[in-house]
Design an enzyme around this catalytic site. Structure first.
Site, PDB file in Angstrom:
ATOM      1  N   CYS A 181      36.301  41.171  34.824  1.00 44.43           N
ATOM      2  CA  CYS A 181      34.975  41.528  35.331  1.00 44.43           C
ATOM      3  C   CYS A 181      34.486  40.403  36.254  1.00 44.43           C
ATOM      4  CB  CYS A 181      34.017  41.717  34.157  1.00 44.43           C
ATOM      5  SG  CYS A 181      33.588  40.163  33.308  1.00 44.43           S
ATOM      6  N   GLU A 232      39.236  36.407  28.571  1.00 46.50           N
ATOM      7  CA  GLU A 232      39.529  35.444  29.627  1.00 46.50           C
ATOM      8  C   GLU A 232      38.737  34.148  29.457  1.00 46.50           C
ATOM      9  OE1 GLU A 232      39.344  39.569  31.742  1.00 46.50           O
ATOM     10  OE2 GLU A 232      38.487  38.611  29.959  1.00 46.50           O
TER      11      GLU A 232
END
Length: 149
Positions: A81, A53
């Site tokens: 996360c 990401e």
């Protein structure tokens, strides 16, 4: 179209798998076109922030010449996360499509919710796709890791 973008994120995850990285992939889409793609490179780069990401956000920011990714959507094979969820909201990505949840570190609703949190004033749209292929890729990776220890 949604399935195509998740398929592309899955192809990125498979690139990570080939490198013995945790198989997570992400693509960022703007106006129905992929503008950035990435996969985990934490081990390869010896960088704890080299998640799919984060790397995709950096690439998309370069393409758009802006840190604001307003109007962009991210397709990611695993629930982000806390670090990645924070980067997603900070970059103003409007929607994330998630292939499978992370029962340990998930920060988009399964463990904690950073992306839709009234206390943080974050309201990124979340679309849970629940792809068995995304889930199986991760399960198989960790199963093999446990056997080689």
């Amino acid at each position: 179209m949604q399935n195509y973008f998740m398929y592309e994120a899955l192809m990125e995850a498979k690139k990570a798998l080939e490198l013995d990285e945790v198989p997570v992939g992400a693509v960022i889409v703007k106006e129905r076109e992929i503008i950035a793609r990435a996969h985990n490179l934490r081990e390869t780069l010896n960088d704890p922030t080299a998640h799919a990401e984060i790397l995709a956000i950096k690439k998309a920011s370069e393409v758009l010449n802006s840190w604001r990714l307003s109007g962009c959507e991210m397709y990611v094979t695993l629930e982000p996360c806390p670090m990645c969820a924070g980067a997603i909201t900070a970059s103003r990505i409007k929607r994330i499509h998630i292939g499978t949840f992370d029962p340990t570190l998930g920060a988009c609703g399964s463990v904690i919710d950073i992306v839709q949190n009234p206390y943080l004033n974050t309201m990124t749209d979340v679309n849970w796709i629940y792809s068995e292929e995304c889930s199986d890729l991760l399960k198989d990776f960790f199963k093999k890791k446990r056997k080689t220890r």
